[in-house]
Design a protein around this motif. Structure first.
Motif, mmCIF file in Angstrom:
data_model
loop_
_atom_site.group_PDB
_atom_site.id
_atom_site.type_symbol
_atom_site.label_atom_id
_atom_site.label_comp_id
_atom_site.label_asym_id
_atom_site.label_seq_id
_atom_site.Cartn_x
_atom_site.Cartn_y
_atom_site.Cartn_z
ATOM 1 N N THR A 1 -10.530 -6.087 3.587
ATOM 2 C CA THR A 1 -9.076 -6.201 3.946
ATOM 3 C C THR A 1 -8.140 -5.153 3.159
ATOM 4 O O THR A 1 -7.921 -5.138 2.004
ATOM 5 C CB THR A 1 -8.606 -7.678 3.389
ATOM 6 N N SER B 1 -5.688 -3.223 1.625
ATOM 7 C CA SER B 1 -4.646 -4.029 0.477
ATOM 8 C C SER B 1 -3.798 -3.147 -0.155
ATOM 9 O O SER B 1 -4.371 -1.902 -0.655
ATOM 10 C CB SER B 1 -5.226 -5.004 -0.147
ATOM 11 N N TRP B 2 -2.551 -3.269 -0.221
ATOM 12 C CA TRP B 2 -1.527 -2.372 -1.295
ATOM 13 C C TRP B 2 -1.161 -3.637 -2.428
ATOM 14 O O TRP B 2 -0.623 -4.574 -2.192
ATOM 15 C CB TRP B 2 -0.551 -2.182 -0.589
ATOM 16 N N CYS B 3 -1.857 -3.114 -3.639
ATOM 17 C CA CYS B 3 -1.992 -4.191 -4.713
ATOM 18 C C CYS B 3 -0.986 -3.277 -5.824
ATOM 19 O O CYS B 3 -0.934 -2.130 -5.957
ATOM 20 C CB CYS B 3 -3.067 -4.379 -5.352
ATOM 21 N N TYR C 1 -3.971 1.163 -3.326
ATOM 22 C CA TYR C 1 -4.507 0.947 -2.081
ATOM 23 C C TYR C 1 -6.178 1.095 -2.113
ATOM 24 O O TYR C 1 -6.596 1.550 -2.736
ATOM 25 C CB TYR C 1 -4.085 2.126 -0.921
ATOM 26 N N LEU D 1 -1.298 -3.565 6.124
ATOM 27 C CA LEU D 1 -1.695 -4.025 4.791
ATOM 28 C C LEU D 1 -1.258 -5.236 3.995
ATOM 29 O O LEU D 1 -0.123 -5.799 4.272
ATOM 30 C CB LEU D 1 -1.317 -2.879 3.825
ATOM 31 N N LEU D 2 -2.131 -5.988 3.332
ATOM 32 C CA LEU D 2 -1.862 -7.068 2.583
ATOM 33 C C LEU D 2 -1.240 -6.452 1.457
ATOM 34 O O LEU D 2 -1.841 -5.627 0.603
ATOM 35 C CB LEU D 2 -3.320 -7.741 2.379
ATOM 36 N N ARG D 3 0.016 -6.787 1.208
ATOM 37 C CA ARG D 3 0.701 -6.273 0.062
ATOM 38 C C ARG D 3 1.084 -7.276 -0.937
ATOM 39 O O ARG D 3 1.730 -8.488 -0.411
ATOM 40 C CB ARG D 3 2.209 -5.586 0.437
ATOM 41 N N PRO E 1 4.570 -2.142 4.360
ATOM 42 C CA PRO E 1 3.193 -2.561 4.186
ATOM 43 C C PRO E 1 2.500 -2.169 5.560
ATOM 44 O O PRO E 1 1.057 -2.113 5.448
ATOM 45 C CB PRO E 1 3.167 -3.789 3.849
ATOM 46 N N MET F 1 -1.621 -14.702 -5.131
ATOM 47 C CA MET F 1 -0.995 -13.195 -4.518
ATOM 48 C C MET F 1 0.299 -13.546 -3.956
ATOM 49 O O MET F 1 0.490 -14.386 -2.884
ATOM 50 C CB MET F 1 -2.029 -12.611 -3.548
ATOM 51 N N GLU G 1 4.326 -11.776 -2.471
ATOM 52 C CA GLU G 1 5.053 -10.697 -2.238
ATOM 53 C C GLU G 1 6.401 -10.537 -3.107
ATOM 54 O O GLU G 1 7.030 -11.279 -3.210
ATOM 55 C CB GLU G 1 5.747 -10.770 -0.858
#
Length: 275
Positions: A37, A39-41, A53, A21-23, A18, A1, A3
């Protein structure tokens, strides 16, 4: 994962931060969900950029939400609707940004018309189901207005899911929001699909509730007949019965709201919890 640079440059760049958020950007093959968690995937497949999201929990329920049309002050993409609902639901939470919106700044709704957009969202949800070893009957799908279009399209690709579509457009061309058709066409969309594009005659949805605000007269008059005509053509004329399908109306508790207003959050959450 990682950025990815796609957040900072290129046609899908964004100034949205983010925050907590975990992006990250990934692809479906390498996507590894993380529990508990927010997250923005981001997943990019050709010209389809799907921003998601999600909050993954160990519950068997998975709540999936569509995106309403954007309004003033909500134009920066991606925009994730109803993230504040996540803590109030007893299951995993997923909400999507419609990839169609990246086609142009004039778009306030995409109605998932970009080819491959619904299919990529479908693949993401399938990846979650596989990861959690669950069947599609664990899905609870909701959307309002343009998000209602999404919910009904997903009812076609996940026919065992429980689906609620609130004040939906089912056929944009013949809806009160038809003025968006020319905007979509100028952005490059040539074919306008109805929600029934994704419904299979051999796999009818098993649990769908379509609800309209009783004051939303324009949508009731234009969309309900389209719903029943298509269901009759797809299923009843072929002696296929739908197990649980309903169209009903409701009144908002706040009568000062305009007709095209969704059901109140507290009522919808209560209904979703019971599914």
């Amino acid at each position: 994962m990682v950025e990815s640079d796609s957040f900072r440059e290129g046609i899908f760049k964004t100034v949205r931060k983010p925050g907590a958020l975990l992006r990250f950007e990934t692809d479906l093959c390498h996507f590894k969900p993380i529990y508990d968690t927010p997250s923005w995937c981001r997943i990019i497949d050709g010209d389809v950029c799907l921003d998601i999201y999600y909050v993954l929990r160990r519950s068997r329920k998975i709540f999936v939400f569509g995106q309403d049309a954007l309004i003033e002050g909500r134009s920066e993409l991606p925009y994730f609707y109803r993230t504040s609902w996540a803590p109030e639901l007893d299951g995993s939470f997923i909400t999507f940004n419609d990839p169609t919106l990246y086609l142009g700044d004039r778009l306030r709704g995409g109605w998932w018309q970009l080819p491959g957009a619904i299919e990529l969202a479908q693949s993401f949800v399938e990846r979650i189901l596989i990861f959690k070893d669950l069947s599609e009957s664990c899905l609870r799908i909701f959307g309002a207005s343009a998000g209602g279009f999404f919910a009904l399209a997903m009812a076609g690709v996940f026919p065992q899911a429980s689906v609620i579509a609130d004040i939906p457009q089912v056929d944009l061309v013949n809806s009160p929001f038809a003025h968006n058709v020319d905007i979509l066409r100028s952005a490059g969309i040539s074919e306008m699909k109805t929600v029934f594009h994704w419904w299979s005659p051999s796999r009818p949805p098993c649990c769908v509730s379509v609800i309209f605000n009783e004051r939303d007269v324009k949508h009731i008059r234009s969309q309900v007949e389209i719903v029943f005509n298509n269901i009759n053509k797809l299923y009843y004329e072929n002696s296929v019965m739908l197990r649980k399908f309903s169209v009903s109306s409701y009144a908002n508790e706040d009568q000062s709201l305009r007709g095209h207003s969704p059901m109140e959050k507290s009522r919808i959450i209560s209904i979703l919890r019971e599914l």
